[in-house]
Design a protein around this motif. Structure first.
Motif, PDB file in Angstrom:
ATOM      1  N   THR A 185       0.825  -1.206   0.000  1.00 54.69           N
ATOM      2  CA  THR A 185       0.000   0.000   0.000  1.00 54.69           C
ATOM      3  C   THR A 185       0.858   1.254   0.000  1.00 54.69           C
ATOM      4  OG1 THR A 185      -1.625  -1.235   1.293  1.00 54.69           O
ATOM      5  CG2 THR A 185      -1.937   1.134   1.142  1.00 54.69           C
ATOM      6  N   MET A 186       1.900   1.240   0.810  1.00 53.12           N
ATOM      7  CA  MET A 186       2.704   2.440   1.022  1.00 53.12           C
ATOM      8  C   MET A 186       3.648   2.727  -0.146  1.00 53.12           C
ATOM      9  SD  MET A 186       4.814   3.316   4.480  1.00 53.12           S
ATOM     10  CE  MET A 186       5.758   1.805   4.337  1.00 53.12           C
ATOM     11  N   LEU A 187       4.127   1.699  -0.819  1.00 51.01           N
ATOM     12  CA  LEU A 187       5.062   1.900  -1.928  1.00 51.01           C
ATOM     13  C   LEU A 187       4.387   1.711  -3.285  1.00 51.01           C
ATOM     14  CD1 LEU A 187       8.274   0.099  -0.598  1.00 51.01           C
ATOM     15  CD2 LEU A 187       7.897   2.565  -0.815  1.00 51.01           C
ATOM     16  N   LEU A 188       3.800   0.532  -3.503  1.00 49.01           N
ATOM     17  CA  LEU A 188       3.222   0.240  -4.812  1.00 49.01           C
ATOM     18  C   LEU A 188       1.994   1.103  -5.087  1.00 49.01           C
ATOM     19  CD1 LEU A 188       3.188  -1.494  -7.373  1.00 49.01           C
ATOM     20  CD2 LEU A 188       1.783  -3.154  -6.127  1.00 49.01           C
ATOM     21  N   CYS A 189       1.028   1.074  -4.175  1.00 54.11           N
ATOM     22  CA  CYS A 189      -0.206   1.831  -4.403  1.00 54.11           C
ATOM     23  C   CYS A 189       0.054   3.332  -4.417  1.00 54.11           C
ATOM     24  CB  CYS A 189      -1.238   1.472  -3.335  1.00 54.11           C
ATOM     25  SG  CYS A 189      -2.818   2.300  -3.550  1.00 54.11           S
ATOM     26  N   LEU A 190       0.822   3.822  -3.450  1.00 53.37           N
ATOM     27  CA  LEU A 190       1.120   5.254  -3.421  1.00 53.37           C
ATOM     28  C   LEU A 190       1.902   5.667  -4.665  1.00 53.37           C
ATOM     29  CD1 LEU A 190       0.930   7.874  -1.775  1.00 53.37           C
ATOM     30  CD2 LEU A 190       3.129   7.283  -0.743  1.00 53.37           C
ATOM     31  N   GLY A 191       2.847   4.830  -5.081  1.00 51.59           N
ATOM     32  CA  GLY A 191       3.602   5.141  -6.285  1.00 51.59           C
ATOM     33  C   GLY A 191       2.716   5.211  -7.515  1.00 51.59           C
ATOM     34  N   LEU A 192       1.794   4.258  -7.649  1.00 51.70           N
ATOM     35  CA  LEU A 192       0.874   4.282  -8.784  1.00 51.70           C
ATOM     36  C   LEU A 192      -0.068   5.483  -8.712  1.00 51.70           C
ATOM     37  CD1 LEU A 192       0.003   0.473  -9.076  1.00 51.70           C
ATOM     38  CD2 LEU A 192       1.513   1.818 -10.553  1.00 51.70           C
ATOM     39  N   CYS A 193      -0.430   5.890  -7.504  1.00 48.12           N
ATOM     40  CA  CYS A 193      -1.252   7.105  -7.350  1.00 48.12           C
ATOM     41  C   CYS A 193      -0.486   8.335  -7.831  1.00 48.12           C
ATOM     42  CB  CYS A 193      -1.661   7.280  -5.889  1.00 48.12           C
ATOM     43  SG  CYS A 193      -2.937   6.152  -5.317  1.00 48.12           S
ATOM     44  N   PHE A 194       0.770   8.436  -7.450  1.00 47.37           N
ATOM     45  CA  PHE A 194       1.583   9.568  -7.901  1.00 47.37           C
ATOM     46  C   PHE A 194       1.733   9.562  -9.426  1.00 47.37           C
ATOM     47  CE2 PHE A 194       4.136  10.125  -3.685  1.00 47.37           C
ATOM     48  CZ  PHE A 194       2.998  10.641  -3.100  1.00 47.37           C
ATOM     49  N   ILE A 195       1.910   8.371  -9.996  1.00 47.66           N
ATOM     50  CA  ILE A 195       2.033   8.273 -11.457  1.00 47.66           C
ATOM     51  C   ILE A 195       0.712   8.650 -12.128  1.00 47.66           C
ATOM     52  CG2 ILE A 195       2.390   6.675 -13.375  1.00 47.66           C
ATOM     53  CD1 ILE A 195       4.339   5.136 -11.580  1.00 47.66           C
ATOM     54  N   ALA A 196      -0.404   8.121 -11.610  1.00 47.46           N
ATOM     55  CA  ALA A 196      -1.714   8.438 -12.190  1.00 47.46           C
ATOM     56  C   ALA A 196      -2.020   9.926 -12.082  1.00 47.46           C
ATOM     57  CB  ALA A 196      -2.801   7.624 -11.489  1.00 47.46           C
ATOM     58  N   GLY A 197      -1.654  10.520 -10.949  1.00 46.18           N
ATOM     59  CA  GLY A 197      -1.878  11.949 -10.788  1.00 46.18           C
ATOM     60  C   GLY A 197      -1.017  12.790 -11.706  1.00 46.18           C
ATOM     61  N   GLY A 198       0.107  12.239 -12.162  1.00 42.15           N
ATOM     62  CA  GLY A 198       1.007  12.985 -13.036  1.00 42.15           C
ATOM     63  C   GLY A 198       0.695  12.870 -14.509  1.00 42.15           C
ATOM     64  N   PHE A 199      -0.344  12.088 -14.863  1.00 39.34           N
ATOM     65  CA  PHE A 199      -0.697  11.951 -16.274  1.00 39.34           C
ATOM     66  C   PHE A 199      -1.205  13.264 -16.865  1.00 39.34           C
ATOM     67  CE2 PHE A 199      -1.429   7.126 -16.003  1.00 39.34           C
ATOM     68  CZ  PHE A 199      -0.172   6.891 -16.525  1.00 39.34           C
ATOM     69  N   LYS A 200      -2.053  13.963 -16.119  1.00 37.71           N
ATOM     70  CA  LYS A 200      -2.715  15.156 -16.648  1.00 37.71           C
ATOM     71  C   LYS A 200      -2.109  16.462 -16.159  1.00 37.71           C
ATOM     72  CE  LYS A 200      -7.295  12.970 -16.939  1.00 37.71           C
ATOM     73  NZ  LYS A 200      -8.709  13.060 -16.476  1.00 37.71           N
ATOM     74  N   ARG A 201      -1.240  16.391 -15.168  1.00 36.12           N
ATOM     75  CA  ARG A 201      -0.741  17.626 -14.572  1.00 36.12           C
ATOM     76  C   ARG A 201       0.718  17.453 -14.169  1.00 36.12           C
ATOM     77  NH1 ARG A 201      -4.110  14.599 -11.802  1.00 36.12           N
ATOM     78  NH2 ARG A 201      -5.812  15.508 -12.999  1.00 36.12           N
ATOM     79  N   GLU A 202       1.394  18.566 -14.055  1.00 35.26           N
ATOM     80  CA  GLU A 202       2.819  18.524 -13.724  1.00 35.26           C
ATOM     81  C   GLU A 202       3.045  18.052 -12.296  1.00 35.26           C
ATOM     82  OE1 GLU A 202       6.627  21.615 -13.552  1.00 35.26           O
ATOM     83  OE2 GLU A 202       4.839  22.118 -14.703  1.00 35.26           O
ATOM     84  N   ASP A 203       2.265  18.584 -11.370  1.00 39.72           N
ATOM     85  CA  ASP A 203       2.355  18.195  -9.964  1.00 39.72           C
ATOM     86  C   ASP A 203       0.951  18.035  -9.404  1.00 39.72           C
ATOM     87  OD1 ASP A 203       5.235  18.258  -9.386  1.00 39.72           O
ATOM     88  OD2 ASP A 203       5.065  20.406  -9.805  1.00 39.72           O
ATOM     89  N   SER A 204       0.814  17.151  -8.441  1.00 42.60           N
ATOM     90  CA  SER A 204      -0.432  17.019  -7.686  1.00 42.60           C
ATOM     91  C   SER A 204      -0.165  17.474  -6.257  1.00 42.60           C
ATOM     92  CB  SER A 204      -0.921  15.571  -7.683  1.00 42.60           C
ATOM     93  OG  SER A 204      -1.234  15.138  -8.988  1.00 42.60           O
ATOM     94  N   SER A 205      -1.075  18.239  -5.721  1.00 40.30           N
ATOM     95  CA  SER A 205      -0.893  18.751  -4.361  1.00 40.30           C
ATOM     96  C   SER A 205      -1.898  18.094  -3.425  1.00 40.30           C
ATOM     97  CB  SER A 205      -1.068  20.274  -4.329  1.00 40.30           C
ATOM     98  OG  SER A 205      -2.354  20.635  -4.787  1.00 40.30           O
ATOM     99  N   PHE A 206      -1.540  18.049  -2.159  1.00 41.56           N
ATOM    100  CA  PHE A 206      -2.426  17.494  -1.149  1.00 41.56           C
ATOM    101  C   PHE A 206      -2.238  18.262   0.145  1.00 41.56           C
ATOM    102  CE2 PHE A 206       1.226  14.788  -2.092  1.00 41.56           C
ATOM    103  CZ  PHE A 206       1.960  14.865  -0.923  1.00 41.56           C
ATOM    104  N   SER A 207      -3.168  18.074   1.059  1.00 37.28           N
ATOM    105  CA  SER A 207      -3.206  18.870   2.278  1.00 37.28           C
ATOM    106  C   SER A 207      -2.135  18.431   3.272  1.00 37.28           C
ATOM    107  CB  SER A 207      -4.585  18.760   2.930  1.00 37.28           C
ATOM    108  OG  SER A 207      -4.591  19.346   4.211  1.00 37.28           O
ATOM    109  N   GLU A 208      -1.618  19.407   3.974  1.00 35.74           N
ATOM    110  CA  GLU A 208      -0.642  19.130   5.025  1.00 35.74           C
ATOM    111  C   GLU A 208      -1.270  18.333   6.158  1.00 35.74           C
ATOM    112  OE1 GLU A 208       2.366  21.627   8.014  1.00 35.74           O
ATOM    113  OE2 GLU A 208       0.932  22.666   6.724  1.00 35.74           O
TER     114      GLU A 208
END
Length: 486
Positions: A185-208
């Motif tokens: 969950t912490m490496l594979l899923c989070l990594g795929l989330c970061f990759i998916a979020g980077g398809f349409k935008r340069e950076d994805s932001s999230f709350s502190e």
């Protein structure tokens, strides 16, 4: 002539004004606070009603059960990835049929049941999402995460009730699966989330608020999980092995209780005292998702009765398929020479977390990174702070030596992964590069797990079992049996 009264700030908001103390009417300067004072003014019955009242976004416009509509909505699921997974549903009856028609074909049964777990877990996750839409945002995320983790809990319960074989120690499989679930969950899923979020935008932001609390709890969980292992390995030469293992298990049970208390405090923090912060964050994410706004207009929703039906069916299938799957793990270990580490660290976590991974990746793709991160961190924390301690306590009740004294290799990669992910979350931004690095780290761990040998299997009196002591003879016999089976 008296001046009109000053406007009152909305509940749950604090006005940010100049230093003189005058308030500002600019809504962009109003920041969400935790809303604890407002929550304390409610009675217990008010809190219960507000938490479990069906929300407008979850209303289906129907009542009861409509079979065709139920099947159509369930197959449609919540994302394109889930719809692809639903194509695997024919494997569910196939796995059950092969289990009884060809009971000696262990490899076929294992493969079919392994793949059949994916749509069953996906149905459980989808039912959790539908139920989550019917309750407030924070409660919904927790509900969805909890129901998504039921597959993992069921697998752990099935494994802990199994009796060890000469070459398979199911306690060690569970221990590897606990850390493997966290890593997946912490490496594979989070990594795929970061990759998916980077398809349409340069950076994805999230709350502190999401990243900081999650990172802190991950470090706490890692520290708690490390204590029994560090204790055991630091006193190897000073205590008899049997006494050392016994003390490590006692420490594990105490640590398990403390970790569950920590999880309870975390849930209370999110749902009671600081829910206003998370509600504001999740509402903002919901507004950014065009797909969900379209769905809200069409209202493709299950009724509450249909949600309960889906949960019952999914839980029943997951429990049954899990039993079939676990029954044939020994075949992989004994006859196919797959290590306990690979089975527990890689194979089991991938199938038990499939639904949560698909949900989080879809949310990240739709620029709902706070939702995605909440699912990733929430699932990770639930495994570390609740599911793992739960199986320790259940093992305690069953008289099984289930502890949190892991292999040094497993614990080392866990702590390094927590540090790595914490650094990626520090700036509240993500991109596909960080995602790719997380996935590559996970693949490296998987490769190492393939070559990691099985630990020495000890009997109840602390002596080496025949299967471990006579490794050469067992290997020869196993190879002969495998050749005969083929």
């Amino acid at each position: 002539m008296s001046s009109p009264p000053a406007p009152t700030a909305a509940p749950g908001l604090v006005e940010k004004g100049p230093a003189s103390g005058t308030s500002s009417a600019d809504p962009e300067q109003q920041l969400p606070i935790h809303g604890g004072d407002l929550q304390r003014t409610k009675t217990v019955s008010d809190r219960v009603r507000s938490s479990f009242r069906v929300q407008e976004k979850g209303e289906s416009g129907r009542r009861g059960i409509h079979p065709w509509t139920f099947l159509r909505i369930t197959f449609r699921s919540s994302s394109w990835a889930s719809r692809i997974v639903n194509v695997l549903w024919p494997l569910v009856p196939a796995a059950i049929a092969v289990r009884y028609a060809l009971p000696n074909h262990s490899l076929t049964i294992f493969i079919l049941s392994y793949l059949a777990m994916v749509p069953c877990a996906n149905l459980l996750g989808f039912a959790g999402q539908e139920l989550a839409r019917k309750v407030p945002h924070v409660m919904g995320v927790l509900t969805e995460t909890t129901l998504g983790s039921l597959t993992e809990i069921i697998l752990f319960m099935v494994l802990i009730t199994r009796e060890d074989t000469p070459n398979v120690n199911y306690v060690q499989v569970i221990q590897a699966a606990i850390l493997g679930s966290i890593l997946a969950t912490m490496l594979l899923c989070l990594g795929l989330c970061f990759i998916a979020g980077g398809f349409k935008r340069e950076d994805s932001s999230f709350s502190e608020a999401v990243s900081e609390v999650g990172s802190g709890l991950l470090l706490t969980a890692g520290f708690g999980l490390a204590i029994p292992t560090v204790f055991e390995h630091s006193l190897t030469s000073r205590l008899p092995e049997e006494e050392l293992i016994s003390k490590a298990i006692d420490i594990s049970r105490s640590t398990a209780i403390l970790l569950m208390i920590a999880y309870g405090i975390f849930v209370y923090f999110q749902t009671q005292t600081h829910h206003g912060i998370y509600d504001a964050i999740f509402i903002e994410d919901t507004e950014r998702d065009n797909d969900k706004r379209k769905d809200d207009k069409i209202k493709y929703r299950l009724t509450f009765t249909e949600v309960i039906l889906a949960l019952v069916v999914a839980i029943g299938l997951v429990a049954f398929i899990s039993t079939i799957l676990v029954t044939h793990i020994h075949f992989l270990v004994e006859e196919r020479h797959v290590s306990d580490a690979f089975v527990g660290l890689i194979l089991i976590p991938l199938v038990e977390k499939a639904a949560e991974h698909l949900t989080a990746i879809d949310e990240a793709y739709d620029d709902q990174m706070n939702f995605a991160l909440s699912h990733v961190l929430g699932a990770t924390l639930q495994t570390a702070l609740f599911n793992a301690p739960l199986v320790v306590i259940v093992g305690w009740c069953l008289g099984k030596p289930m502890g949190l004294n892991f292999e040094v290799f497993d614990l080392a990669v866990l702590l390094l992964a927590i540090i790595t992910v914490g650094n990626f979350l520090r700036d509240q931004k993500s991109n596909y590069l960080e995602g790719a690095l997380c996935v590559l780290v996970y693949i490296a761990i998987a490769v190492a797990a393939i070559y990691y040998p099985n630990p020495v299997h000890l009997t109840a009196n602390g002596t080496e079992s025949a299967g471990a002591a006579n490794g050469t003879a067992d290997a020869s016999a196993t190879a002969t049996a495998a050749a005969h089976h083929r």
